[in-house]
Design a protein around this motif. Structure first.
Motif, PDB file in Angstrom:
ATOM      1  N   PRO A  96       0.771  -1.252   0.000  1.00 19.39           N
ATOM      2  CA  PRO A  96       0.000   0.000   0.000  1.00 19.39           C
ATOM      3  C   PRO A  96       0.800   1.300   0.000  1.00 19.39           C
ATOM      4  CG  PRO A  96      -1.057  -1.592   1.423  1.00 19.39           C
ATOM      5  CD  PRO A  96       0.235  -2.211   0.981  1.00 19.39           C
ATOM      6  N   ALA A  97       1.621   1.500   1.022  1.00 17.13           N
ATOM      7  CA  ALA A  97       2.315   2.786   1.143  1.00 17.13           C
ATOM      8  C   ALA A  97       3.278   3.016  -0.028  1.00 17.13           C
ATOM      9  CB  ALA A  97       3.075   2.845   2.469  1.00 17.13           C
ATOM     10  N   LYS A  98       3.988   1.971  -0.444  1.00 14.82           N
ATOM     11  CA  LYS A  98       4.908   2.101  -1.579  1.00 14.82           C
ATOM     12  C   LYS A  98       4.155   2.419  -2.869  1.00 14.82           C
ATOM     13  CE  LYS A  98       8.590  -0.929   0.142  1.00 14.82           C
ATOM     14  NZ  LYS A  98       9.307  -2.217  -0.065  1.00 14.82           N
ATOM     15  N   ALA A  99       2.985   1.778  -3.050  1.00 15.62           N
ATOM     16  CA  ALA A  99       2.202   1.999  -4.267  1.00 15.62           C
ATOM     17  C   ALA A  99       1.750   3.450  -4.370  1.00 15.62           C
ATOM     18  CB  ALA A  99       1.002   1.062  -4.279  1.00 15.62           C
ATOM     19  N   ILE A 100       1.329   4.015  -3.250  1.00 16.39           N
ATOM     20  CA  ILE A 100       0.876   5.412  -3.244  1.00 16.39           C
ATOM     21  C   ILE A 100       2.012   6.359  -3.609  1.00 16.39           C
ATOM     22  CG2 ILE A 100      -0.001   7.276  -1.776  1.00 16.39           C
ATOM     23  CD1 ILE A 100      -2.090   5.192  -2.570  1.00 16.39           C
ATOM     24  N   ARG A 101       3.221   6.044  -3.120  1.00 14.86           N
ATOM     25  CA  ARG A 101       4.382   6.907  -3.408  1.00 14.86           C
ATOM     26  C   ARG A 101       4.895   6.737  -4.831  1.00 14.86           C
ATOM     27  NH1 ARG A 101       6.088   5.171   1.814  1.00 14.86           N
ATOM     28  NH2 ARG A 101       7.574   3.725   0.834  1.00 14.86           N
ATOM     29  N   ARG A 102       4.905   5.499  -5.312  1.00 17.98           N
ATOM     30  CA  ARG A 102       5.531   5.225  -6.604  1.00 17.98           C
ATOM     31  C   ARG A 102       4.578   5.360  -7.789  1.00 17.98           C
ATOM     32  NH1 ARG A 102       8.958  -0.222  -4.833  1.00 17.98           N
ATOM     33  NH2 ARG A 102      10.423   0.826  -3.418  1.00 17.98           N
ATOM     34  N   LYS A 103       3.317   5.066  -7.584  1.00 12.99           N
ATOM     35  CA  LYS A 103       2.351   5.122  -8.685  1.00 12.99           C
ATOM     36  C   LYS A 103       1.490   6.375  -8.562  1.00 12.99           C
ATOM     37  CE  LYS A 103       2.059   0.125  -9.528  1.00 12.99           C
ATOM     38  NZ  LYS A 103       1.146  -1.047  -9.688  1.00 12.99           N
ATOM     39  N   LYS A 104       2.116   7.505  -8.776  1.00 12.67           N
ATOM     40  CA  LYS A 104       1.421   8.782  -8.564  1.00 12.67           C
ATOM     41  C   LYS A 104       0.357   9.072  -9.617  1.00 12.67           C
ATOM     42  CE  LYS A 104       5.244  10.890  -6.022  1.00 12.67           C
ATOM     43  NZ  LYS A 104       4.581  10.726  -4.734  1.00 12.67           N
ATOM     44  N   LYS A 105       0.374   8.332 -10.729  1.00 15.60           N
ATOM     45  CA  LYS A 105      -0.628   8.515 -11.773  1.00 15.60           C
ATOM     46  C   LYS A 105      -1.659   7.376 -11.757  1.00 15.60           C
ATOM     47  CE  LYS A 105       1.135  12.273 -13.465  1.00 15.60           C
ATOM     48  NZ  LYS A 105       0.402  13.563 -13.311  1.00 15.60           N
ATOM     49  N   ALA A 106      -1.650   6.559 -10.701  1.00 15.60           N
ATOM     50  CA  ALA A 106      -2.633   5.475 -10.594  1.00 15.60           C
ATOM     51  C   ALA A 106      -4.028   6.066 -10.430  1.00 15.60           C
ATOM     52  CB  ALA A 106      -2.298   4.575  -9.412  1.00 15.60           C
ATOM     53  N   SER A 107      -5.027   5.369 -10.941  1.00 18.76           N
ATOM     54  CA  SER A 107      -6.406   5.867 -10.919  1.00 18.76           C
ATOM     55  C   SER A 107      -6.869   6.219  -9.511  1.00 18.76           C
ATOM     56  CB  SER A 107      -7.340   4.827 -11.545  1.00 18.76           C
ATOM     57  OG  SER A 107      -7.150   3.545 -10.962  1.00 18.76           O
ATOM     58  N   MET A 108      -6.535   5.376  -8.538  1.00 21.29           N
ATOM     59  CA  MET A 108      -6.927   5.636  -7.150  1.00 21.29           C
ATOM     60  C   MET A 108      -6.269   6.893  -6.596  1.00 21.29           C
ATOM     61  SD  MET A 108      -6.214   3.280  -3.784  1.00 21.29           S
ATOM     62  CE  MET A 108      -7.027   1.819  -4.402  1.00 21.29           C
ATOM     63  N   VAL A 109      -4.981   7.048  -6.875  1.00 21.90           N
ATOM     64  CA  VAL A 109      -4.226   8.195  -6.366  1.00 21.90           C
ATOM     65  C   VAL A 109      -4.724   9.489  -6.988  1.00 21.90           C
ATOM     66  CG1 VAL A 109      -1.940   9.233  -6.149  1.00 21.90           C
ATOM     67  CG2 VAL A 109      -2.206   6.750  -5.945  1.00 21.90           C
ATOM     68  N   LEU A 110      -4.985   9.470  -8.292  1.00 15.61           N
ATOM     69  CA  LEU A 110      -5.504  10.674  -8.961  1.00 15.61           C
ATOM     70  C   LEU A 110      -6.859  11.086  -8.382  1.00 15.61           C
ATOM     71  CD1 LEU A 110      -4.602   9.992 -12.717  1.00 15.61           C
ATOM     72  CD2 LEU A 110      -3.456  11.539 -11.108  1.00 15.61           C
ATOM     73  N   GLY A 111      -7.695  10.095  -8.055  1.00 17.16           N
ATOM     74  CA  GLY A 111      -8.990  10.398  -7.439  1.00 17.16           C
ATOM     75  C   GLY A 111      -8.821  11.070  -6.089  1.00 17.16           C
ATOM     76  N   ALA A 112      -7.883  10.563  -5.275  1.00 15.99           N
ATOM     77  CA  ALA A 112      -7.615  11.156  -3.965  1.00 15.99           C
ATOM     78  C   ALA A 112      -7.045  12.568  -4.111  1.00 15.99           C
ATOM     79  CB  ALA A 112      -6.656  10.268  -3.183  1.00 15.99           C
ATOM     80  N   GLN A 113      -6.168  12.755  -5.105  1.00 12.83           N
ATOM     81  CA  GLN A 113      -5.584  14.078  -5.336  1.00 12.83           C
ATOM     82  C   GLN A 113      -6.643  15.088  -5.773  1.00 12.83           C
ATOM     83  OE1 GLN A 113      -2.480  13.226  -8.178  1.00 12.83           O
ATOM     84  NE2 GLN A 113      -0.985  12.663  -6.590  1.00 12.83           N
ATOM     85  N   ALA A 114      -7.641  14.600  -6.516  1.00 13.04           N
ATOM     86  CA  ALA A 114      -8.737  15.484  -6.945  1.00 13.04           C
ATOM     87  C   ALA A 114      -9.522  15.987  -5.734  1.00 13.04           C
ATOM     88  CB  ALA A 114      -9.663  14.743  -7.907  1.00 13.04           C
ATOM     89  N   VAL A 115      -9.679  15.136  -4.739  1.00 10.83           N
ATOM     90  CA  VAL A 115     -10.365  15.541  -3.510  1.00 10.83           C
ATOM     91  C   VAL A 115      -9.529  16.561  -2.750  1.00 10.83           C
ATOM     92  CG1 VAL A 115     -11.198  14.751  -1.260  1.00 10.83           C
ATOM     93  CG2 VAL A 115     -11.651  13.382  -3.298  1.00 10.83           C
ATOM     94  N   LYS A 116      -8.235  16.294  -2.641  1.00 11.94           N
ATOM     95  CA  LYS A 116      -7.346  17.216  -1.919  1.00 11.94           C
ATOM     96  C   LYS A 116      -7.330  18.604  -2.556  1.00 11.94           C
ATOM     97  CE  LYS A 116      -2.625  17.834  -0.241  1.00 11.94           C
ATOM     98  NZ  LYS A 116      -1.244  17.278  -0.200  1.00 11.94           N
ATOM     99  N   SER A 117      -7.338  18.642  -3.898  1.00 15.06           N
ATOM    100  CA  SER A 117      -7.264  19.929  -4.601  1.00 15.06           C
ATOM    101  C   SER A 117      -8.620  20.638  -4.708  1.00 15.06           C
ATOM    102  CB  SER A 117      -6.699  19.722  -6.011  1.00 15.06           C
ATOM    103  OG  SER A 117      -7.609  18.946  -6.794  1.00 15.06           O
ATOM    104  N   GLY A 118      -9.688  19.956  -4.303  1.00 17.52           N
ATOM    105  CA  GLY A 118     -11.013  20.557  -4.365  1.00 17.52           C
ATOM    106  C   GLY A 118     -11.746  20.318  -5.666  1.00 17.52           C
TER     107      GLY A 118
END
Length: 334
Positions: free
Chosen positions: A68-90
């Motif tokens: 989990p933690a490595k995937a979040i750091r290394r796969k910054k363009k993963a679908s899940m991570v992009l969704g979370a980033q969209a929430v953070k940015s509003g």
């Protein structure tokens, strides 16, 4: 308009089940917008909705066996991570995924962020009861170990959710233990019992036993993450086992069994529905700055639809912002 980010590539049945659930939700609710993150070509095969939906293309996704933690750091363009980033940015108000649970928890904590005053967000889901009312339980596995202070916070979080999202005026909060007596349990349970007994913000009814959970003994059940996850999987496995045994008995029982099924069909369907947790939505990582919701890995389009419906209700009731204000008050009082 409520903007919901959806990881289209997470789960056993992605992207078909995810997209078909989104189609259904968009047809049902006119006040939501969906952002689908994933492989655009694969998503378009199943997308019938044409309004209030956007595809954000990415070839990268987090697999079920990724750390989990490595995937979040290394796969910054993963679908899940992009969704979370969209929430953070509003850009989105909430994120849903049926993918890797640990990775979504990590994305929730490290990208979306926890509410100030909440020590450890808990994974919470509404589980089935025989009368169809259900009960909210946390922690279901976000944390392997917990302190009495964590369980105290879970009681407040769960009660807040039950009141504001499920509409229960005075939710009954129970502490999962190996007996109902106040003296039962290990040091964790005993100290937690004392804390909850003194907490005026909740309606604490004492200890509850696992065998009584499906009898609606409480509206909110508090447990440490290890125990909660074990109970969750036991309930799921038992429900699947019962339905599997019934199906096998009917199919292999000859003419009499099939005739009996025809006579009891409505009752058996009612039993099936009472054991079905998918209509309650997904598991919420509650205590974060925005709704982060984990749908079951084997979710079909129906489960995804209900998860979107659940998130819509959370946004409509503004439960997260209310929770932020509640914990701000507590910090001021401290």
């Amino acid at each position: 308009m409520k903007k919901i980010a959806v990881d289209a590539m997470g789960g056993d049945n992605a992207p078909q089940a995810i997209v078909e659930g989104v189609n259904r939700a968009l047809a049902e609710f006119s006040d939501i917008e969906i952002q689908l993150y994933g492989d655009e070509n694969k998503i378009r095969q199943y997308l019938t909705a044409t309004e209030r939906v956007t595809i954000i293309h990415t070839d990268e996704k987090i697999d079920s066996d990724d750390e989990p933690a490595k995937a979040i750091r290394r796969k910054k363009k993963a679908s899940m991570v992009l969704g979370a980033q969209a929430v953070k940015s509003g850009q989105a108000d909430a994120v849903i995924s049926a993918g890797n649970t640990g990775a979504l928890l990590a994305a929730g904590l490290f990208v979306v962020g926890r509410i100030k005053g909440v020590d450890r967000p808990g994974l919470m889901s509404t589980l089935p009861t025989m009368d169809g009312q259900g009960f909210d339980m946390l922690d279901l596995g976000a944390n392997a170990e917990n302190t009495p202070a964590h369980l105290h916070q879970y009681a407040i979080l769960g009660s807040f959710y039950a009141k504001n999202v499920r509409g229960i005026e005075k939710p009954r909060v129970g502490l999962l233990n190996n007996g109902t007596e106040a003296t039962k349990g290990d040091p964790l349970r005993k100290e937690t019992f004392d804390l909850l007994s003194q907490e005026k913000a909740i309606n604490f009814i004492g200890n509850v036993e696992a065998r009584d959970l499906m009898e609606t003994v409480a509206d909110v059940v508090v447990a440490d993450g290890f125990t909660g996850n074990a109970v969750l999987k036991t309930i799921e496995g038992t429900a699947l086992g019962i339905m599997g045994q019934l199906k096998s008995a009917i199919e292999n029982g000859g003419v009499k069994s099939k005739l009996g099924y025809l006579l009891m069909k409505d009752s058996l369907r009612s039993l099936r529905d009472s054991l079905d947790y998918s209509s309650a939505g997904g598991a919420v990582l509650f205590g974060l700055k925005a709704p982060v919701v984990k749908s079951h890995g084997s979710s079909d389009d129906r489960a995804i639809y209900y998860t979107i419906k659940q998130v819509r209700t959370m946004l409509e009731t503004d439960v997260v912002n209310q929770l932020v204000q509640e914990f701000s008050k507590e910090e001021t009082n401290d």
